[in-house]
Motif scaffolding. Structure first.
Motif, PDB file in Angstrom:
ATOM      1  N   THR A  12       0.907   5.226   0.448  1.00 42.45           N
ATOM      2  CA  THR A  12       0.134   6.312   1.028  1.00 42.45           C
ATOM      3  C   THR A  12       0.841   7.618   0.699  1.00 42.45           C
ATOM      4  OG1 THR A  12      -0.655   4.899   2.815  1.00 42.45           O
ATOM      5  CG2 THR A  12      -0.839   7.271   3.145  1.00 42.45           C
TER       6      THR A  12
ATOM      7  N   ILE B 164       1.927   5.376 -11.190  1.00 43.72           N
ATOM      8  CA  ILE B 164       0.736   5.727 -10.412  1.00 43.72           C
ATOM      9  C   ILE B 164       0.002   6.857 -11.135  1.00 43.72           C
ATOM     10  CG2 ILE B 164       1.629   5.008  -8.162  1.00 43.72           C
ATOM     11  CD1 ILE B 164       2.256   7.968  -7.599  1.00 43.72           C
TER      12      ILE B 164
ATOM     13  N   LYS C  97      -3.960   9.814   0.989  1.00 44.38           N
ATOM     14  CA  LYS C  97      -4.731   8.743   0.346  1.00 44.38           C
ATOM     15  C   LYS C  97      -3.856   7.499   0.223  1.00 44.38           C
ATOM     16  CE  LYS C  97      -8.095  11.553  -0.303  1.00 44.38           C
ATOM     17  NZ  LYS C  97      -9.096  11.593   0.710  1.00 44.38           N
ATOM     18  N   SER C  98      -4.497   6.334   0.316  1.00 46.02           N
ATOM     19  CA  SER C  98      -3.782   5.065   0.193  1.00 46.02           C
ATOM     20  C   SER C  98      -4.275   4.320  -1.032  1.00 46.02           C
ATOM     21  CB  SER C  98      -3.995   4.203   1.436  1.00 46.02           C
ATOM     22  OG  SER C  98      -3.423   4.836   2.562  1.00 46.02           O
ATOM     23  N   LYS C  99      -3.336   3.659  -1.707  1.00 51.64           N
ATOM     24  CA  LYS C  99      -3.644   2.896  -2.913  1.00 51.64           C
ATOM     25  C   LYS C  99      -2.883   1.581  -2.859  1.00 51.64           C
ATOM     26  CE  LYS C  99      -4.617   2.416  -7.421  1.00 51.64           C
ATOM     27  NZ  LYS C  99      -5.838   1.853  -7.825  1.00 51.64           N
ATOM     28  N   SER C 100      -3.602   0.481  -3.085  1.00 56.74           N
ATOM     29  CA  SER C 100      -2.953  -0.834  -3.154  1.00 56.74           C
ATOM     30  C   SER C 100      -2.216  -0.965  -4.477  1.00 56.74           C
ATOM     31  CB  SER C 100      -3.987  -1.951  -3.044  1.00 56.74           C
ATOM     32  OG  SER C 100      -4.538  -1.978  -1.759  1.00 56.74           O
TER      33      SER C 100
ATOM     34  N   ASP D  89      -5.508   9.087  -8.381  1.00 56.78           N
ATOM     35  CA  ASP D  89      -5.689   8.112  -7.291  1.00 56.78           C
ATOM     36  C   ASP D  89      -5.368   8.716  -5.925  1.00 56.78           C
ATOM     37  OD1 ASP D  89      -6.510   6.108  -9.016  1.00 56.78           O
ATOM     38  OD2 ASP D  89      -4.509   5.185  -9.153  1.00 56.78           O
TER      39      ASP D  89
ATOM     40  N   THR E 268       0.842  -1.188   0.000  1.00 59.37           N
ATOM     41  CA  THR E 268       0.000   0.000   0.000  1.00 59.37           C
ATOM     42  C   THR E 268       0.880   1.242   0.000  1.00 59.37           C
ATOM     43  OG1 THR E 268      -1.718  -1.170   1.224  1.00 59.37           O
ATOM     44  CG2 THR E 268      -1.818   1.229   1.239  1.00 59.37           C
TER      45      THR E 268
END
Length: 183
Positions: A121, A151, A125-128, A155, A119
């Motif tokens: 961050t 990325i 915001k967090s994104k897998s 997102d 993940t």
């Protein structure tokens, strides 16, 4: 045995287990990103003070980036990045926490490619992220980990103003290069 002795025994076992793990760390890792669009000024930054740690016994991996540590060629671009896009006073850190899949300590004597899930961050915001290729090598007791991934700025709820939207890419290429020492 009384409760105090049991507590001390448990504390000793936990500390022994944590010290027996093969952890490697750096505080001088490199993370770069590029969001350039052809025919316009380069949008690229470098941060060479990233902290990263890997446990080669179980594949746990983490990295911490101080957002204000990114350096641009253009000072005004760096200022805009920190104030308008990353909002680094509000969100001073970026992190990646994950696991390197099927990490095999015995193959680290040669350069090997492993996949990692984790993940990211950034900007609150967090994104897998899945199946990031980690190129890993062990030379003279130093573990090197390199790789890249892409990325999307959307997102992380980063808005690119219309006035510069044709000069900044919506997809950012991130690269990393860590040389870690045994902890």
């Amino acid at each position: 045995m009384n409760k105090k002795h049991i507590f001390l025994l448990i504390l000793f076992l936990i500390s022994t287990l944590s010290f027996s793990q093969n952890k490697y760390i750096t505080k001088t890792g490199n993370v770069d990103f590029e969001a350039s669009v052809s025919s316009f000024e380069e949008v690229k930054a470098i941060n060479n003070s990233t902290t990263a740690i890997v446990n080669v016994d179980n594949g746990d991996f983490a990295a911490l980036i101080l957002v204000k540590g990114f350096r641009f060629k253009n000072a005004l671009m760096e200022e805009h990045f920190n104030e308008n896009y990353a909002e680094s006073d509000t969100y001073p850190k970026a992190t990646f926490k994950g696991k390197i899949k099927d990490l095999n300590v015995s193959t680290l004597n040669t350069t090997s490619i492993f996949k990692a899930d984790g993940t990211l961050t950034f900007h609150g915001k967090s994104k897998s992220l899945n199946d990031i290729a980690f190129k890993i090598n062990n030379v003279d007791g130093l573990i090197t980990i390199t790789g890249t991934f892409d990325i999307k700025v959307s997102d992380f709820d980063i808005d690119i103003p219309k006035i510069v939207s044709d000069k900044v890419a919506e997809t950012v290429n991130v690269s990393f290069d860590f040389t870690l020492n045994k902890k």
